[in-house]
Design a protein around this motif. Structure first.
Motif, PDB file in Angstrom:
ATOM      1  N   GLY A  72       0.776  -1.236   0.000  1.00 25.06           N
ATOM      2  CA  GLY A  72       0.000   0.000   0.000  1.00 25.06           C
ATOM      3  C   GLY A  72       0.799   1.273   0.000  1.00 25.06           C
ATOM      4  N   GLY A  73       2.027   1.271  -0.476  1.00 23.87           N
ATOM      5  CA  GLY A  73       2.768   2.517  -0.609  1.00 23.87           C
ATOM      6  C   GLY A  73       2.064   3.440  -1.570  1.00 23.87           C
ATOM      7  N   VAL A  74       2.399   4.721  -1.497  1.00 25.60           N
ATOM      8  CA  VAL A  74       1.736   5.673  -2.379  1.00 25.60           C
ATOM      9  C   VAL A  74       2.317   5.595  -3.786  1.00 25.60           C
ATOM     10  N   HIS A 121      -4.116   9.042   1.336  1.00 26.87           N
ATOM     11  CA  HIS A 121      -4.093   7.797   0.552  1.00 26.87           C
ATOM     12  C   HIS A 121      -3.757   6.607   1.461  1.00 26.87           C
ATOM     13  N   GLU A 122      -2.746   6.781   2.314  1.00 30.11           N
ATOM     14  CA  GLU A 122      -2.366   5.679   3.207  1.00 30.11           C
ATOM     15  C   GLU A 122      -3.487   5.352   4.203  1.00 30.11           C
ATOM     16  N   HIS A 145      -5.909   3.048   2.795  1.00 27.87           N
ATOM     17  CA  HIS A 145      -5.599   1.610   2.910  1.00 27.87           C
ATOM     18  C   HIS A 145      -6.017   1.090   4.281  1.00 27.87           C
ATOM     19  N   GLU A 157      -5.307   0.285  -4.687  1.00 29.39           N
ATOM     20  CA  GLU A 157      -4.738   1.608  -4.924  1.00 29.39           C
ATOM     21  C   GLU A 157      -5.776   2.596  -5.445  1.00 29.39           C
ATOM     22  N   HIS A 168      -0.315   0.989  -9.479  1.00 25.35           N
ATOM     23  CA  HIS A 168      -1.106   2.060  -8.859  1.00 25.35           C
ATOM     24  C   HIS A 168      -1.973   2.809  -9.856  1.00 25.35           C
TER      25      HIS A 168
HETATM   26 ZN   LIG Z   1      -1.372   2.845  -1.917  1.00 25.07          ZN
END
Ligand SMILES: [Zn+2]
Length: 488
Positions: free
Chosen positions: A4-6, A170-171, A174, A196, A250
């Motif tokens: 789940g990183g941006v 965004h995080e 998640h 994403e 993403h």
């Molecule tokens: Zn993400």
């Protein structure tokens, strides 16, 4: 493993067909402002998804409270202050929204970590953060972590103070989707593109709440403030040619801004309804085709302009009016009319005058690495140049059917028609075929100050990027008829 990183991956097209598709456009009256902004731009055609167009400095409110959150390894820097406020704020948002929309309480995150990708080596349940230029949600320890050393300062310096709020919202998205589980169509094997897209959408829902001035921490204007958001989402797009089915995908900038706008316009229930099936039906992210040379970019010359002209004629034949000729005479200017180099629509003789040399520079392939490192790529890709020409061509079609061509609605209608033409170019068999990355080249152009894609005949464009991108997307995803009804 980071979940789940941006950012997905660190990183960077039209070819021949044309569709039988004939875009219709009916004559229409115009509404909306005709005033001119300080940079020669125009006010929008009305509102931003039902909110007024506002101008003020976006960022933390002067009287913002101090967040009551424990953050591991924070250093009190401006980027930490902005990030922690965004987390506290988005958690307040979700504690209101989750019970209302999903019938469950929001449980705050269990832990938060600030680190510098330059020097820190903190461990999380998802691994070490050493050298990790990113922000991420880590499900096993229900934590959010962000890089205050490289990522957040770079985004802030380049785009402004709302950029880190985009990343953190965004995080949080998640974290919310893990809490909602099946209510958000999330299962163990849900593809990353679904997660994403939802996270971008949830971030859009949060920003709507901020734009409605419900936040104690942040304020965002719907013009310059949301422009920061659009530009941030553009920069953090996947590399062109990425497959949407790849683990970690993403989305393109087109896809990411779309998801954000859905959340902003329709709210979190709509985000939770995103699933593998409906995303697959509309996602634009795909690998390059086997036949794509280079990165799908064509060299601009007389031959390709001829193909472009045919593609436009075919796409707009439903309008029932003669399409403008595209000519190098005049070198991008319009003697006796208004010049908007590098491409001008000359109403007196229904031609589009182009400056081939300038457009060729614009058509150079995008250097995503340079863009990431310095914020600047010399070229914007062939589709940026094609879109500029297509926008002036669309001006001729609009004039032909009796629509106005010199106000904010004309600019947005033009972006919408460019989107509809791009869609016509994406079907198998089109004269000029859209390649992976092309739509993002149009978005890149739309976000640049000198872009013609959403400009009226005088080169004036609406001042907010949110509306400009939305107009292009509507034309692409819906049809050309929406261009005249929406921007009538
Ligand atoms: Zn993400």
């Amino acid at each position: 493993m980071i979940q789940g990183g941006v950012l997905g991956f660190r990183r960077p097209a039209l070819i021949a067909v044309v569709a039988v598709l004939a875009l219709g456009l009916s004559a229409c009256s115009d509404k909306g402002g005709t005033g001119t902004g300080k940079d020669g731009s125009q006010p929008g055609a009305g509102d931003i998804a039902g909110l007024p167009v506002t101008h003020f400095e976006s960022g933390l409110k002067p009287d913002a409270p101090k967040p009551d959150l424990q953050v591991r390894n924070e250093d009190g820097s401006e980027d930490d202050t902005l990030a922690i406020a965004a987390i506290a704020d988005a958690q307040t948002y979700w504690s209101e929204v989750m019970p209302r929309d999903f019938g469950q309480q929001y449980e705050p995150l269990k832990s938060l970590l600030s680190y510098s990708a330059r020097s820190d080596t903190e461990e999380t349940e998802c691994g070490s953060v050493k050298g990790l230029v990113n922000a991420f949600y880590c499900p096993p320890d229900d934590s959010v972590a962000w890089d205050r050393g490289v990522l957040l300062p770079m985004l802030r310096e380049r785009f402004g103070k709302m950029a880190s709020a985009v990343v953190l919202a965004h995080e949080l998205g998640h974290a919310v989707q893990y809490r909602l589980g099946e209510k958000a169509n999330i299962k163990k094997n849900t593809p990353s593109i679904v997660k994403e897209q939802q996270a971008d959408c949830f971030a859009g829902g949060y920003f709507r709440w901020v734009a409605e001035d419900k936040s104690k921490f942040y304020r965002v204007s719907t013009s310059e403030g949301l422009n920061q958001v659009m530009a941030s989402l553009f920069l953090i797009r996947d590399q062109a040619g990425t497959s949407a089915t790849k683990q970690g995908a993403h989305g393109t900038a087109f896809d990411r801004t779309y998801a954000f706008q859905v959340g902003f316009e329709k709210g979190p229930k709509e985000c939770a309804a995103m699933n593998e099936e409906n995303i697959k039906a509309r996602i634009t992210e795909r690998p390059f085709d086997k036949g794509d040379k280079g990165k799908g970019d064509s060299k601009l010359d007389a031959q390709i302009i001829g193909i472009l002209k045919k593609s436009l004629d075919d796409a707009f034949k439903g309008a029932g009016v003669p399409g403008p000729e595209i000519t190098e005479d005049g070198n991008g200017s319009c003697p006796g009319g208004v010049s908007t180099p590098p491409a001008s629509y000359c109403a007196s003789n229904n031609t589009v005058s182009i400056d081939m040399a300038k457009l060729r520079e614009l058509a150079q392939p995008v250097d995503q690495q340079a863009e990431w490192e310095s914020g600047h790529s010399e070229g914007k890709g062939d589709f940026a140049a094609f879109s500029e020409i297509a926008s002036r061509y669309a001006m001729g079609i609009q004039k032909g059917v009796g629509a106005s061509i010199d106000n904010a609605n004309a600019g947005l209608r033009t972006a919408c028609l460019v989107g509809a033409w791009a869609k016509a170019s994406s079907v198998p068999g089109a004269t000029l075929r859209l390649s992976a990355g092309d739509l993002d080249e149009a978005i890149s152009d739309l976000l640049s100050p000198e872009s013609l894609v959403s400009a009226d005949v005088n080169g004036k464009r609406v001042e907010n990027g949110f509306e400009r991108i939305e107009a292009l997307r509507k034309g692409y995803l819906e049809s050309s008829s929406v261009c005249s009804t929406q921007y009538g």
